[in-house]
Design an enzyme around this catalytic site. Structure first.
Site, PDB file in Angstrom:
ATOM      1  N   ARG A 138     -18.173  -2.108  17.127  1.00 40.09           N
ATOM      2  CA  ARG A 138     -17.487  -3.481  17.041  1.00 40.09           C
ATOM      3  C   ARG A 138     -16.238  -3.503  17.878  1.00 40.09           C
ATOM      4  O   ARG A 138     -15.565  -2.606  17.777  1.00 40.09           O
ATOM      5  CB  ARG A 138     -17.136  -3.430  15.660  1.00 40.09           C
ATOM      6  CG  ARG A 138     -18.514  -3.547  14.694  1.00 40.09           C
ATOM      7  CD  ARG A 138     -18.187  -3.875  13.153  1.00 40.09           C
ATOM      8  NE  ARG A 138     -19.484  -3.634  12.571  1.00 40.09           N
ATOM      9  CZ  ARG A 138     -20.630  -4.354  12.501  1.00 40.09           C
ATOM     10  NH1 ARG A 138     -20.387  -5.426  12.760  1.00 40.09           N
ATOM     11  NH2 ARG A 138     -21.661  -4.371  11.592  1.00 40.09           N
TER      12      ARG A 138
ATOM     13  N   CYS B  17       1.049  -1.188   0.218  1.00 44.93           N
ATOM     14  CA  CYS B  17      -0.023   0.039  -0.066  1.00 44.93           C
ATOM     15  C   CYS B  17       0.698   1.512  -0.038  1.00 44.93           C
ATOM     16  O   CYS B  17       1.655   1.548   0.817  1.00 44.93           O
ATOM     17  CB  CYS B  17      -0.818   0.071   1.068  1.00 44.93           C
ATOM     18  SG  CYS B  17      -1.860   1.368   1.320  1.00 44.93           S
TER      19      CYS B  17
ATOM     20  N   CYS C  38       0.514   0.287  10.498  1.00 48.66           N
ATOM     21  CA  CYS C  38       0.142  -0.732   9.372  1.00 48.66           C
ATOM     22  C   CYS C  38       1.327  -1.528   8.789  1.00 48.66           C
ATOM     23  O   CYS C  38       1.952  -1.010   8.234  1.00 48.66           O
ATOM     24  CB  CYS C  38      -0.725  -0.147   8.175  1.00 48.66           C
ATOM     25  SG  CYS C  38      -1.402  -1.310   7.058  1.00 48.66           S
TER      26      CYS C  38
ATOM     27  N   CYS D  11     -19.376  -6.333   3.345  1.00 47.95           N
ATOM     28  CA  CYS D  11     -18.713  -5.020   3.724  1.00 47.95           C
ATOM     29  C   CYS D  11     -17.303  -5.373   2.946  1.00 47.95           C
ATOM     30  O   CYS D  11     -16.847  -6.052   2.796  1.00 47.95           O
ATOM     31  CB  CYS D  11     -18.673  -5.041   5.043  1.00 47.95           C
ATOM     32  SG  CYS D  11     -17.531  -3.563   5.708  1.00 47.95           S
TER      33      CYS D  11
END
Length: 309
Positions: free
Chosen positions: A259, A51, A58, A127
């Protein structure tokens, strides 16, 4: 909302005596939700690594030297097989994540649309989190049957530049607006343990609660430090801070699914049950959350069985 989203009010709420806050949050929770209804979601990385974003937490960022193995976009058949397995394990929602800055055009995006259609054909909620979207892409995802799009704000607007420099806070909000315009529900939350302050957490919750309409899903993640990332040595926050954040999220956003997301491996059963009491009503099942380890299915089943006893 039970409380206004003025920062001073939210900070006051966050700093209530612990059990007073939990009592208020649980009272809101049982007014709007069945306390035994914990949605099970499954998250699959459909394109891993490489990415161009520099998010400091990350493992998939091309800016960081981690041990992650990069993998290209999966086939539709591979995703269908994973979704079938997730359904067998009790998942109700199947989430697909790709390490892109922007969702691509052409065949890769067409393939994602086919994945969405396959997941919906299995009777699961679908999703996706694919990076930034154009309005046209959002409409195409909606047409394919996508139920929800995840695009987290991560932290407060003020602290965000300390974590990410390749995408602005307003870039994130623009994608959320495109998703909402297309009629897809919004999944938007943040990460705790990035070095943020209590005020940053409350500012994030204010930002989420002030959205109109409020996000249908609010994931609260605990940082899972990854070797090779700038945050690999970040100090773990106290579990009570996670519970406080969930409780305030529940009070401010009473109808949302809150969540309990990444980082559950660092929590014992009792801490997770306390999070449910405070207002969380969703977890992610499966061995991995994109690239980081997750709780074993047997342990989750045993924990959730306590709620039915």
């Amino acid at each position: 909302m039970e409380s206004a989203t003025d920062l001073a009010d939210v900070l006051k709420l966050y700093r209530l005596p612990f059990f007073n806050l939990l009592y208020r949050a649980h009272s809101v929770h049982i007014r709007f939700h069945d306390a035994q209804d914990i949605q099970r979601c499954f998250l699959l990385s459909i394109k891993t690594g490489g990415c161009p974003e520099d998010c400091g937490y990350c493992s998939q960022s091309a800016h960081h030297s981690t041990d992650l193995t990069r993998n290209p976009l999966l086939s539709v058949a591979e995703v269908r097989t994973a979704a079938e397995q997730a359904r067998e394990q009790g998942a109700q929602r199947f989430c697909m994540g790709a390490a892109w800055r922007n969702a691509p055009a052409g065949e890769p995006f067409d393939r994602v649309l086919a994945m969405v259609r396959e997941v919906k054909a299995l009777g699961l909620e679908a999703c996706a989190t694919l990076g930034m979207l154009t309005t046209e892409q959002a409409y195409r995802l909606k047409e394919a049957g996508l139920d929800a799009y995840n695009h987290n704000l991560d932290t407060s607007r003020d602290y965000y530049p300390s974590i990410v420099s390749t995408r602005s806070y307003d870039d994130r909000l623009e994608t959320i607006r495109a998703v909402r315009q297309a009629g897809i529900t919004v999944c938007c939350g943040g990460i705790l343990g990035l070095g943020e302050s209590e005020e940053d957490r409350c500012k994030l919750l204010c930002e989420l609660a002030q959205m109109e309409p409020q996000p249908e899903s609010v994931p609260i993640n605990l940082l899972v430090p990854v070797k090779g990332t700038p945050l690999e040595a970040a100090q773990q926050i106290e579990t009570t801070e996670l519970i406080r954040t969930i409780a305030v999220a529940r009070i401010l956003m009473p109808r949302s699914r809150v969540r309990l997301s990444a980082g559950r491996l660092s929590l014992n059963k009792e801490a997770q049950l306390l999070a449910f009491f405070a207002g969380a009503n969703s977890i992610f099942i499966g061995e991995k959350l994109l690239t980081t380890p997750n709780v074993a299915l047997g342990k989750d089943n045993a924990m959730l069985a306590v709620l039915q006893a």
